[in-house]
Design an enzyme around this catalytic site. Structure first.
Site, PDB file in Angstrom:
ATOM      1  N   CYS A 143       0.892  -1.161   0.000  1.00 48.98           N
ATOM      2  CA  CYS A 143       0.000   0.000   0.000  1.00 48.98           C
ATOM      3  C   CYS A 143       0.919   1.196   0.000  1.00 48.98           C
ATOM      4  CB  CYS A 143      -0.913   0.031   1.211  1.00 48.98           C
ATOM      5  SG  CYS A 143      -1.876   1.568   1.286  1.00 48.98           S
ATOM      6  N   CYS A 195      -0.641   4.378   2.543  1.00 45.56           N
ATOM      7  CA  CYS A 195      -0.482   4.274   4.001  1.00 45.56           C
ATOM      8  C   CYS A 195      -0.102   2.839   4.308  1.00 45.56           C
ATOM      9  CB  CYS A 195      -1.724   4.724   4.741  1.00 45.56           C
ATOM     10  SG  CYS A 195      -3.275   4.137   4.070  1.00 45.56           S
ATOM     11  N   SER A 196      -1.045   2.000   4.568  1.00 50.45           N
ATOM     12  CA  SER A 196      -0.719   0.599   4.805  1.00 50.45           C
ATOM     13  C   SER A 196      -1.998  -0.205   4.846  1.00 50.45           C
ATOM     14  CB  SER A 196       0.045   0.436   6.100  1.00 50.45           C
ATOM     15  OG  SER A 196      -0.739   0.982   7.122  1.00 50.45           O
ATOM     16  N   CYS A 197      -2.870   0.022   3.886  1.00 49.19           N
ATOM     17  CA  CYS A 197      -4.065  -0.793   3.788  1.00 49.19           C
ATOM     18  C   CYS A 197      -3.613  -2.248   3.666  1.00 49.19           C
ATOM     19  CB  CYS A 197      -4.878  -0.398   2.560  1.00 49.19           C
ATOM     20  SG  CYS A 197      -5.419   1.320   2.627  1.00 49.19           S
TER      21      CYS A 197
END
Lengths: 210, 121
Positions: free
Chosen positions: A110, A113-115
């Site tokens: 991702c 962000c950090s999905c």
């Protein structure tokens, strides 16, 4: 920082860090206003600490390896297929399974962000959230794989899937050779978290025995 | 049975261990999930805000190695809560100070509880 040469009494009271103060402030306000219920928060934390983790994803992969109908359903609509296994999908978004083959290796990232597919993999590892991974996975996936100790044949195409808030991915790794006749339970032991992110491969039986 | 990834420069690696390093990280994580479930914001809104916070922190010199991730998470949470009109910065600060006061008057080792007198008017 504050001076430490005065008022330094150990029996004087407790201390909370700045971050802890902010978290407590937020939680109190949200509870008072009825936005959250502390017991529900505890239940969420407990689930993520003890029940929701890569093992859920590993069971999905093992089932796909042994059950062609399930595999087909998984690749067609992973959200629906996974929900039949009773995993709680708290994020309510779209899950897509991407299959590794000798021709194509898949990796997820991702960049924003950090999905991450929490409901099948739990919470993301620290490196998944780091800037080096987020930027290099797209620019130099083969290099990143090399960093993780994965060497793929030159002919294998590497596809990187950028997760978003709506669509998250899980990699369906290739079933290792020498596992014919294994039970789902046993196969799931071969499926590492990294193999479902695509920064690793499923373990082979010899690696598992180590 | 987990195979730890080989540590390499560039991408920090970890074993498949626990993902919350401190209890507050877990609380912050759970609050975002609970607020989303209650419909306070959508995941795209959340991802956009968190992405902005990460960029802002990077610009301010945060190494962004993933270790500070839940700090960005908390910033995003505070911003969304303010933007949605649930609690503005002033309210957050007032409660933060009250908790500080509560900690201060609580003997070490005892549970810290917030009382009305912790709020200085």
């Amino acid at each position: 920082m504050a001076d430490h040469d005065h008022d330094h009494s150990h029996d004087h009271g407790s201390e909370l860090s700045e971050t802890q103060l902010r978290v407590r402030a937020l939680e109190t306000i949200l509870t008072e206003k009825g936005y959250i219920d502390p017991a529900a928060l505890d239940a969420i934390v407990d689930a993520y600490e003890t029940k929701i983790g890569p093992r859920n994803g590993a069971m999905v992969v093992a089932k796909a390896w042994t059950n062609p109908a399930f595999k087909q359903a998984l690749l067609k609509d992973a959200t629906a297929a996974v929900s039949t296994l009773g995993h709680v999908s708290r994020v309510g978004d779209h899950l897509v399974a991407v299959e590794n083959t000798p021709q194509r290796h898949n990796m997820i990232v991702c960049t924003l962000c950090s999905c991450y597919p929490w409901e099948v993999l739990g919470l993301p590892p620290v490196w998944y959230k780091s800037a080096p991974y987020r930027s290099r996975a797209v620019k130099d996936p083969r290099g990143v794989l090399g960093d993780f100790g994965v060497k793929l044949p030159k002919e294998t195409e590497i596809r990187v899937w950028d997760s978003t808030a709506e669509t998250r991915f899980i990699v369906l790794p290739m079933r290792p050779a020498g596992t014919e006749g294994w039970s789902e339970e046993r196969l799931a032991d071969l499926v590492t978290r990294d193999s479902m992110i695509g920064t690793g491969l499923a373990l082979n039986p010899a690696e598992l025995a180590k | 049975m987990a195979q730890p990834t080989v540590p390499v420069p560039g991408v920090p690696c970890d074993a498949e261990g626990p993902v919350f390093r401190e209890p507050w990280e877990a609380q912050a994580f759970a609050m975002a999930l609970a607020l989303h479930e209650r419909g306070l914001f959508t995941w795209p809104e959340w991802a956009a805000t968190l992405g902005e916070e990460i960029k802002r922190a990077q610009a301010a010199g945060d190494p962004d190695t993933g270790e500070t991730y839940y700090r960005h998470w908390l910033n995003a949470l505070e911003r969304l809560v303010a933007r949605k009109g649930v609690a503005d910065a002033g309210t957050l600060a007032r409660y933060r100070d009250a908790w500080d006061h509560a900690a201060d008057r609580t003997p070490h080792g005892a549970p810290i509880e917030l009382k009305p007198e912790d709020f200085r008017s």
